[in-house]
Design an enzyme around this catalytic site. Structure first.
Site, PDB file in Angstrom:
ATOM      1  N   LYS A 160     -50.798  28.885  45.522  1.00 50.73           N
ATOM      2  CA  LYS A 160     -50.132  30.369  45.121  1.00 50.73           C
ATOM      3  C   LYS A 160     -49.065  29.909  43.914  1.00 50.73           C
ATOM      4  CE  LYS A 160     -51.293  32.721  49.193  1.00 50.73           C
ATOM      5  NZ  LYS A 160     -51.957  31.457  49.748  1.00 50.73           N
TER       6      LYS A 160
HETATM    7  C1  LIG Z   1     -53.137  31.673  50.398  1.00 55.65           C
HETATM    8  C2  LIG Z   1     -54.104  30.465  50.670  1.00 55.65           C
HETATM    9  C3  LIG Z   1     -55.413  30.332  51.023  1.00 55.65           C
HETATM   10  C4  LIG Z   1     -55.973  31.861  50.730  1.00 55.65           C
HETATM   11  O1  LIG Z   1     -56.276  32.333  49.571  1.00 55.65           O
HETATM   12  P1  LIG Z   1     -56.995  33.753  49.040  1.00 55.65           P
HETATM   13  O2  LIG Z   1     -56.641  33.969  47.733  1.00 55.65           O
HETATM   14  O3  LIG Z   1     -56.029  34.537  50.153  1.00 55.65           O
HETATM   15  O4  LIG Z   1     -58.195  33.863  49.572  1.00 55.65           O
HETATM   16  C5  LIG Z   1     -56.068  29.251  51.212  1.00 55.65           C
HETATM   17  N1  LIG Z   1     -55.145  27.972  51.170  1.00 55.65           N
HETATM   18  C6  LIG Z   1     -53.962  28.191  51.166  1.00 55.65           C
HETATM   19  C7  LIG Z   1     -53.067  26.738  51.359  1.00 55.65           C
HETATM   20  C8  LIG Z   1     -53.270  29.284  50.644  1.00 55.65           C
HETATM   21  O5  LIG Z   1     -51.916  29.155  50.917  1.00 55.65           O
END
Ligand SMILES: *Cc1c(COP(=O)(O)O)cnc(C)c1O
Length: 471
Positions: A113
């Site tokens: 993120k």
């Molecule tokens: C947010 C997240 C996901 C999922 O991503 P999306 O965009 O919600 O599909 C997968 N792995 C980790 C470690 C995350 O923080």
């Protein structure tokens, strides 16, 4: 470029407006009127670009109301070795069994993120200054999103962050990561309740329109268009790293929850990046796997959502999915509106007649990984490659291994670092294995923490916000 709603009832917006808006007025999601198409010679020229150079080329196609010279300054200070650990920003490596891993979790909070949120922080600061505005970001988190937002916005002008988290429910590492921030514009509120209680409080405050307007409340959740745009870049970067020529194709395998990450892959593919398949990997919360296998989309409520050892994928209503379905139904907003009426009524919908198109025209496939798979994959990769992958990435590797065709190049996106989920890693490989951590996080848990603990009560949270904002 103008931004319209998946439900067709909102006035077209500029990129900056889409960035600040969150949802469209009609309840739909914002997206560009059409996706730009990248010509073969442009793709050829892009192959040799650095990450920030490539990001500038791609993001400037979407952020057309920000002068390119300004955008360059913003991007150059975002994607640096200091923040993301290497000049490559998203290095690609190959496991013993041939699966490639693209590292997206080398940023400040060790989860992918950061890739989008770091850019969003700088874009927000720029747009707010230009428009002489202030913003109070309010959000709920069970871990990764909240910390990524706080690290992106700490110390920024014109913006405060109020982040609600369930008291005592996050890992020690996640708590330390968020609560140790000392910047005056970061406010951590631990709510005596569950994640859903936090989310309900945020929704209630958002729906308090007078309060929202007077105090300039906003969010940075996963439907923000700015986050999606930032994520498109690393699909191109990963493709170039894994191939020698644009004649080749690759597939991506994406650990998924809210469908934000893999949606960016779908857009990259729509722009002409030679992606063969997009493999959606889910955990026990397999709503998306069900859809891509059967064509039935049946979101579930919180009661039917499992708590798993890949917690950032514990999602049963994929908030970005609507942007993809809009393309599946050939951009017919009225159809999207109808489908989401069925979702709102708790029924879900059936697109099994379009499954062939979803698989062959859009290249989607999916798979599922459960706790035992996760532990086994972490242990196997550790045995074969001597490295530790996190539980979410392990879900991706499991699905990639299971679904890879002979000769198919699969890049699995690494969405977090093992250090964030030590407990599960120890379950997989034992307690005496060293779990590497970046140096600057070595004494994280010993730092002083700042957090306000409140009961799960909207009025209490509102009073707390007022007491801080009216100072
Ligand atoms: C947010 C997240 C996901 C999922 O991503 P999306 O965009 O919600 O599909 C997968 N792995 C980790 C470690 C995350 O923080």
């Amino acid at each position: 470029m103008k931004y319209i709603s998946t439900r067709g009832q909102s006035t077209p917006k500029s990129f900056s407006q889409a960035l600040m808006a969150g949802l469209a007025e009609d309840g739909g999601l914002l997206l560009p009127q059409s996706y730009p198409h990248i010509q073969a010679h442009t793709l050829h020229d892009w192959r040799s670009l650095s990450y920030p150079e490539l990001a500038l080329q791609i993001i400037s196609l979407f952020a057309t109301d920000i002068p390119k010279t300004d955008l360059k300054v913003i991007i150059d200070k975002t994607y640096t070795k200091e923040i993301f650990g290497t000049d490559e920003i998203t290095p690609v490596r190959t496991l013993h069994d041939g699966i490639k891993i693209e590292g997206l979790s080398n940023g400040p909070t060790l989860a992918f993120k950061d890739m989008a949120m770091q850019l969003l922080g700088n874009l927000f600061e720029y747009v707010l200054a230009r428009e002489d505005r202030f913003l109070n970001i309010i959000g709920a988190t069970s871990g990764d999103t909240g910390s990524a937002a706080e690290y992106a916005l700490r110390g920024k002008e014109r913006v405060n962050v109020f982040m609600l988290s369930p008291y005592g429910k996050m890992s020690e590492f996640q708590r330390a990561q968020m609560f140790s921030l000392q910047e005056a514009n970061i406010f951590n509120i631990a709510v005596r309740g569950m994640f859903d209680d936090c989310q309900d409080i945020v929704k209630a405050l958002q729906n308090d329109h007078a309060f929202k307007q007077q105090y300039h409340l906003s969010t940075v959740n996963s439907i923000n268009w700015g986050r999606i745009v930032a994520q498109i870049v690393y699909y191109f970067k990963g493709y170039f790293a894994a191939t020698n020529s644009n004649e080749q194709k690759v597939s991506f395998c994406v650990p998924s929850g809210n469908f934000g990450n893999v949606l960016a892959g779908h857009i990259a593919r729509s722009m002409g990046l030679p992606i063969h398949r997009l493999l959606v990997a889910t955990n026990e919360n397999d709503v998306l796997n069900e859809f891509f296998s059967s064509g039935y989309y049946r979101p579930r409520d919180a009661v039917h959502t499992f708590v798993t050892s890949s917690p950032s994928m514990d999602i049963s209503k994929a908030s970005n999915f609507e942007r993809f379905i809009y393309d599946v139904v050939d951009q017919h907003a009225d159809e999207v509106q109808e489908l989401w009426q069925q979702v709102a009524a708790g029924k879900g919908f059936d697109l099994s007649l379009l499954l062939n198109k979803i698989h062959h025209q859009f290249g989607f496939a999916s798979g599922k990984s459960v706790h035992a798979d996760r532990l086994q994959t972490i242990a196997q990769v550790y045995a074969e490659d001597g490295e530790l992958i996190d539980p979410h990435t392990a879900d991706g590797v499991k699905v990639a291994r299971e679904h890879r065709d002979i000769g198919e190049v699969v890049i699995c996106l690494e969405t977090a670092k093992a250090a964030k989920f030590e407990e599960t890693i120890r379950d997989a490989v034992g307690t005496n294995v060293y779990i590497p951590r970046p140096d600057h996080l070595n004494h994280l848990e010993d730092l002083p923490q700042r957090v306000t603990v409140l009961d799960k009560d909207v009025q209490l949270v509102k009073q707390y916000l007022l007491s801080q904002l009216d100072k």
